[in-house]
Design an enzyme around this catalytic site. Sequence first.
Site, PDB file in Angstrom:
ATOM      1  N   ASP A 111       0.875  -1.164   0.000  1.00 11.50           N
ATOM      2  CA  ASP A 111       0.000   0.000   0.000  1.00 11.50           C
ATOM      3  C   ASP A 111       0.923   1.227   0.000  1.00 11.50           C
ATOM      4  O   ASP A 111       2.107   1.116   0.333  1.00 11.50           O
ATOM      5  CB  ASP A 111      -0.867  -0.062   1.275  1.00 11.50           C
ATOM      6  CG  ASP A 111      -1.521   1.263   1.575  1.00 11.50           C
ATOM      7  OD1 ASP A 111      -2.191   1.799   0.691  1.00 11.50           O
ATOM      8  OD2 ASP A 111      -1.338   1.772   2.715  1.00 11.50           O
ATOM      9  N   ASP A 117      -0.038   5.172   0.894  1.00 12.06           N
ATOM     10  CA  ASP A 117      -0.271   6.133   1.989  1.00 12.06           C
ATOM     11  C   ASP A 117      -0.202   5.466   3.353  1.00 12.06           C
ATOM     12  O   ASP A 117      -0.974   4.535   3.630  1.00 12.06           O
ATOM     13  CB  ASP A 117      -1.708   6.673   1.852  1.00 12.06           C
ATOM     14  CG  ASP A 117      -1.738   8.085   1.338  1.00 12.06           C
ATOM     15  OD1 ASP A 117      -0.684   8.710   1.220  1.00 12.06           O
ATOM     16  OD2 ASP A 117      -2.850   8.564   1.065  1.00 12.06           O
TER      17      ASP A 117
HETATM   18  O1  M1P Z   1      -4.569   6.064  -0.391  1.00 13.72           O
HETATM   19  C1  M1P Z   1      -5.505   6.385   0.585  1.00 13.72           C
HETATM   20  C2  M1P Z   1      -6.453   7.477   0.110  1.00 13.72           C
HETATM   21  O2  M1P Z   1      -5.701   8.651  -0.191  1.00 13.72           O
HETATM   22  C3  M1P Z   1      -6.474   9.757  -0.535  1.00 13.72           C
HETATM   23  O3  M1P Z   1      -7.321  10.090   0.548  1.00 13.72           O
HETATM   24  P1  M1P Z   1      -7.434  11.561   1.189  1.00 13.72           P
HETATM   25  O4  M1P Z   1      -7.268  12.544   0.103  1.00 13.72           O
HETATM   26  O5  M1P Z   1      -8.786  11.540   1.828  1.00 13.72           O
HETATM   27  O6  M1P Z   1      -6.334  11.657   2.228  1.00 13.72           O
HETATM   28  C4  M1P Z   1      -7.374   9.483  -1.727  1.00 13.72           C
HETATM   29  O7  M1P Z   1      -6.597   9.439  -2.888  1.00 13.72           O
HETATM   30  C5  M1P Z   1      -8.153   8.190  -1.533  1.00 13.72           C
HETATM   31  O8  M1P Z   1      -8.764   7.845  -2.750  1.00 13.72           O
HETATM   32  C6  M1P Z   1      -7.236   7.058  -1.112  1.00 13.72           C
HETATM   33  O9  M1P Z   1      -7.996   5.899  -0.836  1.00 13.72           O
END
Ligand code: M1P
Length: 249
Positions: free
Chosen positions: A11, A13
């Site tokens: 993953d 983020d």
């Molecule tokens: O990768 C996790 C999430 O990152 C973004 O979320 P946010 O902008 O709310 O922090 C988005 O790109 C979301 O689609 C994605 O799941």
Amino acid sequence: MPQKKILCLFDVDGTLTKPRNVITPELYLFLQNVVKPQCSIALVGGSDFKKISEQMGGDDIVHQFDYVFPENGLIQYKFGEEIGRQSIQKFMGEDVLQTFINYVLEYLSTITLPVKRGTFVEFRSGMLNISPIGRSCSQTERDDFEKYDKIHNIRKTMIDNLVKEFPDIGLTYSIGGQISFDVFPNGWDKTYCLQHLENEGFDEIHFFGDKTDKGGNDYEIFIDRRVVGHMVINPDDTKKQLDELLKTL
Ligand code: M1P
């Protein structure tokens, strides 16, 4: 060299980067110089390709990683080439899609937040991303919304409302980041990417994710029997767990 053919699937983020931030040079070099010589490496993220490549150091990620799966794998890159993509409009049909988007915009027009900005619905290939504050908010506004949402459950309440209003259209709602939630057809979560790895000859696929609890957007793939799941708390923990895994190969 390990005897087994191993894939490490990450993953993005919270796992390889701090949320919406760029990967550190240390972790990037560790993946390329230490992990890649021993295992194949792949990325699967909820975000679109542009955001993933910004976080991971540029468009060249399609060459640096063996597989890249933006939008949960609804778009697929293998060894630098795009090999396929799915589309949400094909799945939902324009009528249902527009009814849904209109309802979302109507709902958002009824709530008041400390601040509201723009880009409330982002249309992606395989999903809609819905943000009550709006995706064009600043980093500070983003961080503040996340705290506000933890107290006031803006996203959860909205999702509960959408589930009630549209019980039969086969959609899944997933909170993966700070300011938004993703909406996609049932089954188009991160497990979607696994079908593109099934005939690639891996003995083991190790998945690393930080949102592995029920309701998190790594949950379904984390518990999938096709992978060995690793729950991490941040990028440093990912590196630590990778170090341990490499010692066992
Ligand atoms: O990768 C996790 C999430 O990152 C973004 O979320 P946010 O902008 O709310 O922090 C988005 O790109 C979301 O689609 C994605 O799941």
